[in-house]
Design a protein around this motif. Sequence first.
Motif, PDB file in Angstrom:
ATOM      1  N   GLU A 229       0.886 -17.075 -38.246  1.00 59.37           N
ATOM      2  CA  GLU A 229       1.767 -18.219 -37.961  1.00 59.37           C
ATOM      3  C   GLU A 229       2.153 -18.277 -36.485  1.00 59.37           C
ATOM      4  OE1 GLU A 229       5.091 -17.904 -40.586  1.00 59.37           O
ATOM      5  OE2 GLU A 229       3.850 -18.144 -42.385  1.00 59.37           O
ATOM      6  N   TRP A 230       2.187 -17.133 -35.807  1.00 67.25           N
ATOM      7  CA  TRP A 230       2.542 -17.120 -34.391  1.00 67.25           C
ATOM      8  C   TRP A 230       1.451 -17.733 -33.521  1.00 67.25           C
ATOM      9  CZ3 TRP A 230       7.402 -16.526 -33.611  1.00 67.25           C
ATOM     10  CH2 TRP A 230       8.160 -15.646 -34.357  1.00 67.25           C
ATOM     11  N   MET A 231       0.218 -17.889 -34.045  1.00 61.67           N
ATOM     12  CA  MET A 231      -0.881 -18.442 -33.250  1.00 61.67           C
ATOM     13  C   MET A 231      -0.597 -19.871 -32.794  1.00 61.67           C
ATOM     14  SD  MET A 231      -3.304 -16.489 -32.358  1.00 61.67           S
ATOM     15  CE  MET A 231      -4.420 -17.713 -31.752  1.00 61.67           C
ATOM     16  N   ALA A 232       0.220 -20.598 -33.532  1.00 59.34           N
ATOM     17  CA  ALA A 232       0.546 -21.972 -33.150  1.00 59.34           C
ATOM     18  C   ALA A 232       1.352 -22.018 -31.857  1.00 59.34           C
ATOM     19  CB  ALA A 232       1.321 -22.654 -34.270  1.00 59.34           C
ATOM     20  N   THR A 233       1.999 -20.924 -31.488  1.00 60.42           N
ATOM     21  CA  THR A 233       2.832 -20.907 -30.289  1.00 60.42           C
ATOM     22  C   THR A 233       2.128 -20.294 -29.089  1.00 60.42           C
ATOM     23  OG1 THR A 233       3.793 -18.768 -30.869  1.00 60.42           O
ATOM     24  CG2 THR A 233       4.909 -20.737 -31.707  1.00 60.42           C
ATOM     25  N   VAL A 234       0.893 -19.832 -29.254  1.00 61.03           N
ATOM     26  CA  VAL A 234       0.163 -19.217 -28.147  1.00 61.03           C
ATOM     27  C   VAL A 234      -0.256 -20.315 -27.169  1.00 61.03           C
ATOM     28  CG1 VAL A 234      -1.937 -17.964 -27.516  1.00 61.03           C
ATOM     29  CG2 VAL A 234      -0.636 -17.287 -29.517  1.00 61.03           C
ATOM     30  N   PRO A 235       0.087 -20.187 -25.878  1.00 66.16           N
ATOM     31  CA  PRO A 235      -0.303 -21.231 -24.923  1.00 66.16           C
ATOM     32  C   PRO A 235      -1.800 -21.199 -24.642  1.00 66.16           C
ATOM     33  CG  PRO A 235       0.784 -19.422 -23.792  1.00 66.16           C
ATOM     34  CD  PRO A 235       0.865 -19.122 -25.257  1.00 66.16           C
ATOM     35  N   ALA A 236      -2.312 -22.323 -24.202  1.00 67.63           N
ATOM     36  CA  ALA A 236      -3.729 -22.421 -23.848  1.00 67.63           C
ATOM     37  C   ALA A 236      -4.000 -21.556 -22.617  1.00 67.63           C
ATOM     38  CB  ALA A 236      -4.092 -23.865 -23.552  1.00 67.63           C
ATOM     39  N   PRO A 237      -5.208 -21.024 -22.500  1.00 69.28           N
ATOM     40  CA  PRO A 237      -5.509 -20.203 -21.317  1.00 69.28           C
ATOM     41  C   PRO A 237      -5.508 -21.059 -20.058  1.00 69.28           C
ATOM     42  CG  PRO A 237      -7.488 -20.565 -22.614  1.00 69.28           C
ATOM     43  CD  PRO A 237      -6.340 -21.114 -23.409  1.00 69.28           C
ATOM     44  N   PRO A 238      -5.243 -20.443 -18.907  1.00 71.71           N
ATOM     45  CA  PRO A 238      -5.243 -21.227 -17.670  1.00 71.71           C
ATOM     46  C   PRO A 238      -6.633 -21.750 -17.354  1.00 71.71           C
ATOM     47  CG  PRO A 238      -5.039 -18.893 -17.186  1.00 71.71           C
ATOM     48  CD  PRO A 238      -4.954 -19.052 -18.672  1.00 71.71           C
ATOM     49  N   ALA A 239      -6.684 -22.866 -16.645  1.00 67.73           N
ATOM     50  CA  ALA A 239      -7.962 -23.477 -16.287  1.00 67.73           C
ATOM     51  C   ALA A 239      -8.711 -22.585 -15.306  1.00 67.73           C
ATOM     52  CB  ALA A 239      -7.733 -24.852 -15.671  1.00 67.73           C
ATOM     53  N   HIS A 240     -10.027 -22.673 -15.341  1.00 70.26           N
ATOM     54  CA  HIS A 240     -10.852 -21.893 -14.427  1.00 70.26           C
ATOM     55  C   HIS A 240     -10.729 -22.441 -13.015  1.00 70.26           C
ATOM     56  CE1 HIS A 240     -12.766 -19.520 -17.513  1.00 70.26           C
ATOM     57  NE2 HIS A 240     -13.000 -20.609 -18.199  1.00 70.26           N
ATOM     58  N   ASP A 241     -10.892 -21.578 -12.062  1.00 70.36           N
ATOM     59  CA  ASP A 241     -10.854 -21.970 -10.664  1.00 70.36           C
ATOM     60  C   ASP A 241     -12.160 -22.693 -10.337  1.00 70.36           C
ATOM     61  OD1 ASP A 241     -10.399 -22.244  -7.975  1.00 70.36           O
ATOM     62  OD2 ASP A 241     -10.590 -20.106  -7.505  1.00 70.36           O
ATOM     63  N   PRO A 242     -12.101 -23.959  -9.910  1.00 72.95           N
ATOM     64  CA  PRO A 242     -13.349 -24.680  -9.631  1.00 72.95           C
ATOM     65  C   PRO A 242     -14.129 -24.074  -8.460  1.00 72.95           C
ATOM     66  CG  PRO A 242     -11.474 -25.987  -8.959  1.00 72.95           C
ATOM     67  CD  PRO A 242     -10.936 -24.778  -9.667  1.00 72.95           C
ATOM     68  N   ASN A 243     -13.466 -23.364  -7.561  1.00 77.39           N
ATOM     69  CA  ASN A 243     -14.145 -22.758  -6.422  1.00 77.39           C
ATOM     70  C   ASN A 243     -14.606 -21.335  -6.712  1.00 77.39           C
ATOM     71  OD1 ASN A 243     -13.649 -25.073  -4.911  1.00 77.39           O
ATOM     72  ND2 ASN A 243     -11.658 -24.328  -4.264  1.00 77.39           N
ATOM     73  N   GLY A 244     -14.281 -20.831  -7.902  1.00 73.77           N
ATOM     74  CA  GLY A 244     -14.640 -19.462  -8.247  1.00 73.77           C
ATOM     75  C   GLY A 244     -16.082 -19.345  -8.723  1.00 73.77           C
ATOM     76  N   GLU A 245     -16.500 -18.120  -8.918  1.00 72.30           N
ATOM     77  CA  GLU A 245     -17.855 -17.857  -9.399  1.00 72.30           C
ATOM     78  C   GLU A 245     -17.927 -18.209 -10.885  1.00 72.30           C
ATOM     79  OE1 GLU A 245     -20.525 -13.898 -10.049  1.00 72.30           O
ATOM     80  OE2 GLU A 245     -19.423 -14.082  -8.161  1.00 72.30           O
ATOM     81  N   PRO A 246     -18.977 -18.896 -11.324  1.00 69.68           N
ATOM     82  CA  PRO A 246     -19.061 -19.248 -12.746  1.00 69.68           C
ATOM     83  C   PRO A 246     -19.303 -18.010 -13.598  1.00 69.68           C
ATOM     84  CG  PRO A 246     -21.087 -19.861 -11.618  1.00 69.68           C
ATOM     85  CD  PRO A 246     -20.119 -19.390 -10.562  1.00 69.68           C
ATOM     86  N   ALA A 247     -18.941 -18.124 -14.849  1.00 69.53           N
ATOM     87  CA  ALA A 247     -19.156 -17.026 -15.783  1.00 69.53           C
ATOM     88  C   ALA A 247     -20.654 -16.802 -15.986  1.00 69.53           C
ATOM     89  CB  ALA A 247     -18.487 -17.331 -17.122  1.00 69.53           C
ATOM     90  N   LYS A 248     -21.010 -15.570 -16.367  1.00 64.72           N
ATOM     91  CA  LYS A 248     -22.429 -15.253 -16.567  1.00 64.72           C
ATOM     92  C   LYS A 248     -23.046 -16.145 -17.642  1.00 64.72           C
ATOM     93  CE  LYS A 248     -21.362 -10.678 -16.506  1.00 64.72           C
ATOM     94  NZ  LYS A 248     -21.505  -9.309 -16.955  1.00 64.72           N
ATOM     95  N   GLU A 249     -22.277 -16.422 -18.698  1.00 65.66           N
ATOM     96  CA  GLU A 249     -22.786 -17.254 -19.777  1.00 65.66           C
ATOM     97  C   GLU A 249     -23.060 -18.670 -19.290  1.00 65.66           C
ATOM     98  OE1 GLU A 249     -19.972 -15.523 -19.936  1.00 65.66           O
ATOM     99  OE2 GLU A 249     -20.360 -13.959 -21.416  1.00 65.66           O
ATOM    100  N   GLU A 250     -22.149 -19.222 -18.464  1.00 61.89           N
ATOM    101  CA  GLU A 250     -22.341 -20.567 -17.933  1.00 61.89           C
ATOM    102  C   GLU A 250     -23.543 -20.618 -16.998  1.00 61.89           C
ATOM    103  OE1 GLU A 250     -18.678 -21.538 -16.052  1.00 61.89           O
ATOM    104  OE2 GLU A 250     -17.629 -21.936 -17.921  1.00 61.89           O
ATOM    105  N   ALA A 251     -23.687 -19.606 -16.159  1.00 54.87           N
ATOM    106  CA  ALA A 251     -24.806 -19.571 -15.215  1.00 54.87           C
ATOM    107  C   ALA A 251     -26.128 -19.475 -15.954  1.00 54.87           C
ATOM    108  CB  ALA A 251     -24.636 -18.405 -14.248  1.00 54.87           C
ATOM    109  N   THR A 252     -26.184 -18.653 -16.999  1.00 57.46           N
ATOM    110  CA  THR A 252     -27.419 -18.510 -17.775  1.00 57.46           C
ATOM    111  C   THR A 252     -27.749 -19.806 -18.508  1.00 57.46           C
ATOM    112  OG1 THR A 252     -26.901 -16.174 -18.074  1.00 57.46           O
ATOM    113  CG2 THR A 252     -28.567 -17.109 -19.524  1.00 57.46           C
TER     114      THR A 252
END
Length: 184
Positions: free
Chosen positions: A138-161
């Motif tokens: 029930e506490w999962m409904a109160t978990v905030p969304a993760p912060p947005a990715h940095d557009p200038n940062g390095e992409p994740a390995k999964e995204e790059a692949t």
Amino acid sequence: MGVPGVGLAKGLAVTLKTMTRRSHTHQYPDQAPDLPPRSRGVIALLTENCTVCMLCARECPDWCIYIDSHKEEVVVPGAARPRQRNVLDRFDIDFSLCMYCGICIEACPFDALYWSPEFEYAEYDIKNLLHDKEQLGEWMATVPAPPAHDPNGEPAKEEATAAKRAGGGDAPGAPPARPPRTPR
């Protein structure tokens, strides 16, 4: 030696200075406090992600996580024999013992545990601080969304692949591809 009474005079000066300022009292029950981002409140459980690997319970320094499971056979079409998977029966956290260190959340490789900013779960009886998997879910409904990715940062390995396979070329910011190996 110093002049006698200097410490007393400094203490009275601090007292007089703070007496003239307005207090910063928040009326807590009537006004909700402004919590900082990523504040730690209660631990939430996403039961769909839990594979009963027991890493959270083993890493917990207080031994306040209790997990029980059973094995279930899953028939996979085309497989020689049925496979087994763990099914979560019990996942309890005793918040009367928990010291909110977050080691269980960091140790979970499948993102089944999260911090929720909720902090108002006090009980009159200490026995009620043992939260089961339904309560933790029930506490999962109160978990905030993760912060947005940095557009200038390095992409994740999964995204790059994925971008490399889809576009046939290198993804921006990805290391150059190695040439294929030649057989010996």
